[in-house]
Write an enzyme that holds these catalytic residues in place. Structure first.
Site, PDB file in Angstrom:
ATOM      1  N   PHE A 177      38.021   4.068  43.687  1.00 41.39           N
ATOM      2  CA  PHE A 177      38.669   5.500  42.846  1.00 41.39           C
ATOM      3  C   PHE A 177      39.357   5.334  41.835  1.00 41.39           C
ATOM      4  O   PHE A 177      39.142   4.821  40.253  1.00 41.39           O
ATOM      5  CB  PHE A 177      38.904   6.762  43.165  1.00 41.39           C
TER       6      PHE A 177
ATOM      7  N   THR B  48      41.980   5.190  60.002  1.00 39.89           N
ATOM      8  CA  THR B  48      41.610   5.841  58.842  1.00 39.89           C
ATOM      9  C   THR B  48      41.330   7.437  59.355  1.00 39.89           C
ATOM     10  O   THR B  48      41.113   7.187  60.171  1.00 39.89           O
ATOM     11  CB  THR B  48      40.688   5.548  58.250  1.00 39.89           C
ATOM     12  N   ASP B  49      42.086   8.106  58.279  1.00 40.56           N
ATOM     13  CA  ASP B  49      42.700   9.123  58.571  1.00 40.56           C
ATOM     14  C   ASP B  49      40.579   9.663  58.519  1.00 40.56           C
ATOM     15  O   ASP B  49      40.533  11.075  58.897  1.00 40.56           O
ATOM     16  CB  ASP B  49      42.789  10.112  57.646  1.00 40.56           C
ATOM     17  N   GLU B  50      39.592   9.080  58.101  1.00 38.51           N
ATOM     18  CA  GLU B  50      38.681   9.478  57.688  1.00 38.51           C
ATOM     19  C   GLU B  50      37.885   9.557  59.308  1.00 38.51           C
ATOM     20  O   GLU B  50      36.383  10.414  59.271  1.00 38.51           O
ATOM     21  CB  GLU B  50      37.360   8.895  57.011  1.00 38.51           C
TER      22      GLU B  50
ATOM     23  N   LEU C 148      33.868  10.775  37.565  1.00 37.36           N
ATOM     24  CA  LEU C 148      33.962  11.963  38.446  1.00 37.36           C
ATOM     25  C   LEU C 148      32.950  12.124  39.645  1.00 37.36           C
ATOM     26  O   LEU C 148      32.026  12.835  39.259  1.00 37.36           O
ATOM     27  CB  LEU C 148      34.843  12.751  38.042  1.00 37.36           C
TER      28      LEU C 148
ATOM     29  N   THR D  40      32.361   4.036  62.499  1.00 41.79           N
ATOM     30  CA  THR D  40      32.273   2.628  63.107  1.00 41.79           C
ATOM     31  C   THR D  40      33.882   2.635  63.085  1.00 41.79           C
ATOM     32  O   THR D  40      34.186   1.897  64.256  1.00 41.79           O
ATOM     33  CB  THR D  40      31.729   1.981  62.049  1.00 41.79           C
ATOM     34  N   LYS D  41      34.668   3.085  62.317  1.00 39.13           N
ATOM     35  CA  LYS D  41      36.414   3.078  62.293  1.00 39.13           C
ATOM     36  C   LYS D  41      36.250   3.801  63.764  1.00 39.13           C
ATOM     37  O   LYS D  41      37.307   3.142  64.499  1.00 39.13           O
ATOM     38  CB  LYS D  41      36.340   3.145  61.454  1.00 39.13           C
TER      39      LYS D  41
ATOM     40  N   GLU E 147      34.564  -3.167  57.496  1.00 43.03           N
ATOM     41  CA  GLU E 147      33.420  -2.772  55.688  1.00 43.03           C
ATOM     42  C   GLU E 147      34.773  -1.331  55.173  1.00 43.03           C
ATOM     43  O   GLU E 147      33.830  -0.449  56.359  1.00 43.03           O
ATOM     44  CB  GLU E 147      32.155  -2.894  56.898  1.00 43.03           C
TER      45      GLU E 147
ATOM     46  N   ALA F  14      27.127  11.682  48.913  1.00 43.00           N
ATOM     47  CA  ALA F  14      26.318  12.352  50.023  1.00 43.00           C
ATOM     48  C   ALA F  14      27.067  12.285  50.923  1.00 43.00           C
ATOM     49  O   ALA F  14      27.903  11.549  51.828  1.00 43.00           O
ATOM     50  CB  ALA F  14      25.195  11.708  51.073  1.00 43.00           C
ATOM     51  N   GLY F  15      27.408  13.882  51.299  1.00 47.15           N
ATOM     52  CA  GLY F  15      28.305  14.385  52.922  1.00 47.15           C
ATOM     53  C   GLY F  15      29.642  14.074  52.130  1.00 47.15           C
ATOM     54  O   GLY F  15      30.595  13.823  53.616  1.00 47.15           O
TER      55      GLY F  15
ATOM     56  N   TYR G  82      30.326   4.968  57.850  1.00 46.62           N
ATOM     57  CA  TYR G  82      31.887   4.158  57.362  1.00 46.62           C
ATOM     58  C   TYR G  82      33.208   4.631  58.399  1.00 46.62           C
ATOM     59  O   TYR G  82      33.730   4.120  59.392  1.00 46.62           O
ATOM     60  CB  TYR G  82      32.714   4.415  56.431  1.00 46.62           C
TER      61      TYR G  82
ATOM     62  N   LYS H  50      36.989 -12.990  56.812  1.00 45.14           N
ATOM     63  CA  LYS H  50      36.309 -13.512  55.957  1.00 45.14           C
ATOM     64  C   LYS H  50      35.785 -14.342  54.883  1.00 45.14           C
ATOM     65  O   LYS H  50      34.591 -14.099  53.962  1.00 45.14           O
ATOM     66  CB  LYS H  50      34.589 -13.031  57.080  1.00 45.14           C
TER      67      LYS H  50
HETATM   68  N1  LIG Z   1      41.342   1.692  52.020  1.00 45.09           N
HETATM   69  C1  LIG Z   1      41.858   2.962  52.076  1.00 45.09           C
HETATM   70  O1  LIG Z   1      42.921   3.849  51.800  1.00 45.09           O
HETATM   71  C2  LIG Z   1      42.555   2.875  53.721  1.00 45.09           C
HETATM   72  C3  LIG Z   1      43.461   4.203  54.415  1.00 45.09           C
HETATM   73  C4  LIG Z   1      43.311   4.044  55.571  1.00 45.09           C
HETATM   74  C5  LIG Z   1      42.776   3.315  56.287  1.00 45.09           C
HETATM   75  N2  LIG Z   1      42.166   2.231  55.608  1.00 45.09           N
HETATM   76  C6  LIG Z   1      41.908   0.983  56.771  1.00 45.09           C
HETATM   77  O2  LIG Z   1      42.612  -0.423  55.964  1.00 45.09           O
HETATM   78  C7  LIG Z   1      41.826  -0.937  56.947  1.00 45.09           C
HETATM   79  C8  LIG Z   1      42.001  -1.815  55.104  1.00 45.09           C
HETATM   80  O3  LIG Z   1      41.495  -1.068  54.119  1.00 45.09           O
HETATM   81  P1  LIG Z   1      41.204  -2.190  53.142  1.00 45.09           P
HETATM   82  O4  LIG Z   1      40.930  -0.791  51.947  1.00 45.09           O
HETATM   83  O5  LIG Z   1      42.276  -3.498  52.228  1.00 45.09           O
HETATM   84  O6  LIG Z   1      39.894  -2.828  53.411  1.00 45.09           O
HETATM   85  P2  LIG Z   1      39.024  -3.959  52.224  1.00 45.09           P
HETATM   86  O7  LIG Z   1      37.961  -3.717  52.147  1.00 45.09           O
HETATM   87  O8  LIG Z   1      39.437  -4.159  50.873  1.00 45.09           O
HETATM   88  O9  LIG Z   1      39.253  -5.563  53.151  1.00 45.09           O
HETATM   89  C9  LIG Z   1      39.326  -5.746  53.754  1.00 45.09           C
HETATM   90  C10 LIG Z   1      39.198  -7.427  54.276  1.00 45.09           C
HETATM   91  O10 LIG Z   1      38.478  -7.354  55.162  1.00 45.09           O
HETATM   92  C11 LIG Z   1      37.913  -8.725  55.547  1.00 45.09           C
HETATM   93  N3  LIG Z   1      36.764  -8.319  56.385  1.00 45.09           N
HETATM   94  C12 LIG Z   1      35.625  -7.902  56.422  1.00 45.09           C
HETATM   95  N4  LIG Z   1      34.198  -7.924  57.399  1.00 45.09           N
HETATM   96  C13 LIG Z   1      35.266  -9.494  57.938  1.00 45.09           C
HETATM   97  C14 LIG Z   1      35.050 -10.038  59.347  1.00 45.09           C
HETATM   98  N5  LIG Z   1      33.790  -9.722  59.520  1.00 45.09           N
HETATM   99  N6  LIG Z   1      35.872 -10.633  59.315  1.00 45.09           N
HETATM  100  C15 LIG Z   1      37.350 -11.131  59.193  1.00 45.09           C
HETATM  101  N7  LIG Z   1      37.098 -10.517  57.604  1.00 45.09           N
HETATM  102  C16 LIG Z   1      36.731  -9.359  57.189  1.00 45.09           C
HETATM  103  C17 LIG Z   1      37.339  -8.569  53.738  1.00 45.09           C
HETATM  104  O11 LIG Z   1      37.124 -10.141  53.409  1.00 45.09           O
HETATM  105  C18 LIG Z   1      38.700  -7.984  53.521  1.00 45.09           C
HETATM  106  O12 LIG Z   1      39.289  -9.252  52.786  1.00 45.09           O
HETATM  107  C19 LIG Z   1      40.490  -1.223  57.579  1.00 45.09           C
HETATM  108  O13 LIG Z   1      40.296  -1.164  58.227  1.00 45.09           O
HETATM  109  C20 LIG Z   1      40.329   0.141  57.063  1.00 45.09           C
HETATM  110  O14 LIG Z   1      39.709   0.953  57.589  1.00 45.09           O
HETATM  111  C21 LIG Z   1      41.840   2.082  54.868  1.00 45.09           C
END
Ligand SMILES: NC(=O)c1ccc[n+]([C@@H]2O[C@H](COP(=O)([O-])OP(=O)(O)OC[C@H]3O[C@@H](n4cnc5c(N)ncnc54)[C@H](O)[C@@H]3O)[C@@H](O)[C@H]2O)c1
Length: 350
Positions: free
Chosen positions: A202, A126-128, A218, A165-166, A86, A286-287, A162, A39
């Protein structure tokens, strides 16, 4: 080799998704077509995949919750690898609509299409979703590398909009496997770092603060422990699960990289020629989860995966170099990101 010649990568213009698209493009020429469905929210960036766009990689700008668009694309492929989300905890505390829409309704839309066309589906999570682990006050570094870790049997206990919803999206994927025979696998990965990560997160936030002459920030006392993995290792983990994983199974991806936030910040400061105390403490989120740690035994032993980037220090050095050399990629957004943080983060007096 793979059976999947045509794939959709959702969120493939975001941080981790774009790294996966590069990974497949470079290492798996047998994949003839990658449709990146993204998107392009504030977190998505066409520039992340610009250099490989062409016949093999096509960017489709659209919403994963748009059933008509998803159906049209799903009819052309063999598999969906689902990264779009998200993904920022802090944002999820301010507004929740987009988290429900994308993480839950978006995932629902994709699995309905995968079910209709009998596609292989890999869900990136995610591990979260597991909540957090306790500190070990008795151990230096609060038990990093020791004690309890998350496995695929750990009960879900998410803390934020976050992670909840995951978690909800993981549960419907599991239910669709049981109820409708969806050919799905799930991976729950720990914290990623590497190139193309949004500067609100971070590690890039600290690096770009220093590059911009702003003091790094931090949260609280910085004792929160994260289990860091280089995003390229996450990509190889997802590819391994997609091609060798057992349908219905969940695999945890982690690289034994536990570090607390203070240690990570001090490493960045040292690598960038700053003194160890050249940062501010700010009010905690928070949390804020205390500790995450992944037990990756199942992925290593059952599927033969192992990480390549096992030296965190050298991974951080490379990441600093990337942000230093790619100022054009992040500079325009820096002021807005910091202004946004300033609304909720108060610098604590020493
Ligand atoms: N960042 C981390 O450390 C981490 C760790 C474990 C898992 N994850 C998982 O990996 C995945 C990617 O994480 P990230 O850090 O790259 O996220 P990010 O926020 O950098 O990227 C998310 C992407 O999804 C797109 N997007 C958002 N809403 C959308 C929609 N409705 N339709 C189509 N595209 C949409 C955004 O434009 C973006 O390109 C996620 O599912 C996240 O839960 C992330």
């Amino acid at each position: 080799m793979t059976d999947y010649k045509k794939i959709i990568v959702t969120g493939g213009a975001g941080f981790i998704g774009s790294n996966f698209v590069h990974y497949v493009y470079n290492n798996h020429p047998e994949v003839e077509k990658i449709y990146v469905l993204d998107k392009l929210t504030y977190a998505g960036n066409r520039a992340n995949i610009e250099e490989i766009l062409g016949e093999r990689v096509e960017l489709v700008v659209g919403d994963i919750a748009d059933a008509t668009l998803v159906d049209e694309l799903a009819s052309k492929v063999d598999a969906i690898v689902h990264y779009a989300a998200e993904s920022h905890n802090d944002n999820s505390l301010k507004s929740q609509d987009e988290f429900i829409h994308t993480n839950f309704i978006g995932t629902y839309t994709l699995i309905q299409a995968a079910r209709k066309y009998d596609l292989r589906f890999h869900h990136v999570s995610t591990d979260e979703v597991y909540g957090d682990l306790p500190y070990r006050e008795d151990l230096p570094g609060h038990g990093e590398g020791e004690g309890e870790k998350f496995t695929d049997k750990t009960p879900y206990n998410p803390s934020s909009p976050y992670s909840s919803t995951k978690a909800a999206s993981d549960l419907i994927v599991r239910a669709w496997v049981r109820s409708f025979g969806l050919k799905a696998t799930i991976s729950n990965c720990s914290n990623n770092y590497g190139p193309y990560q949004h500067i609100e997160k971070f590690i890039p936030r600290q690096i770009t603060n220093i590059l911009s002459g702003i003091r790094p920030k931090l949260y609280g006392d910085g004792k929160n422990v994260r289990d860091w993995i280089h995003t390229e290792d996450h990509s190889s983990g997802v590819w391994t699960i997609l091609t060798k994983g057992k349908i219905g199974e969940t695999y945890l991806i982690g690289a034994d990289g536990e570090k607390n936030n203070k240690e990570v910040l001090e490493l960045i400061l040292a690598e960038m020629g700053q003194t160890a105390d050249a940062y501010d403490h700010v009010t905690d989120r928070a949390g804020h989860d205390l500790r995450y740690a992944i037990d990756n035994t199942k992925l290593r032993t059952e599927l033969g995966w192992s990480p390549v980037h096992t030296d965190f220090e050298s991974g951080i050095k490379d990441t600093i170099k990337w942000y230093t050399e790619h100022e054009n990629w992040w500079k325009a957004e820096k002021a807005a990101v910091e202004a946004n943080y300033a609304k909720t983060q108060e610098v604590l007096k020493k």
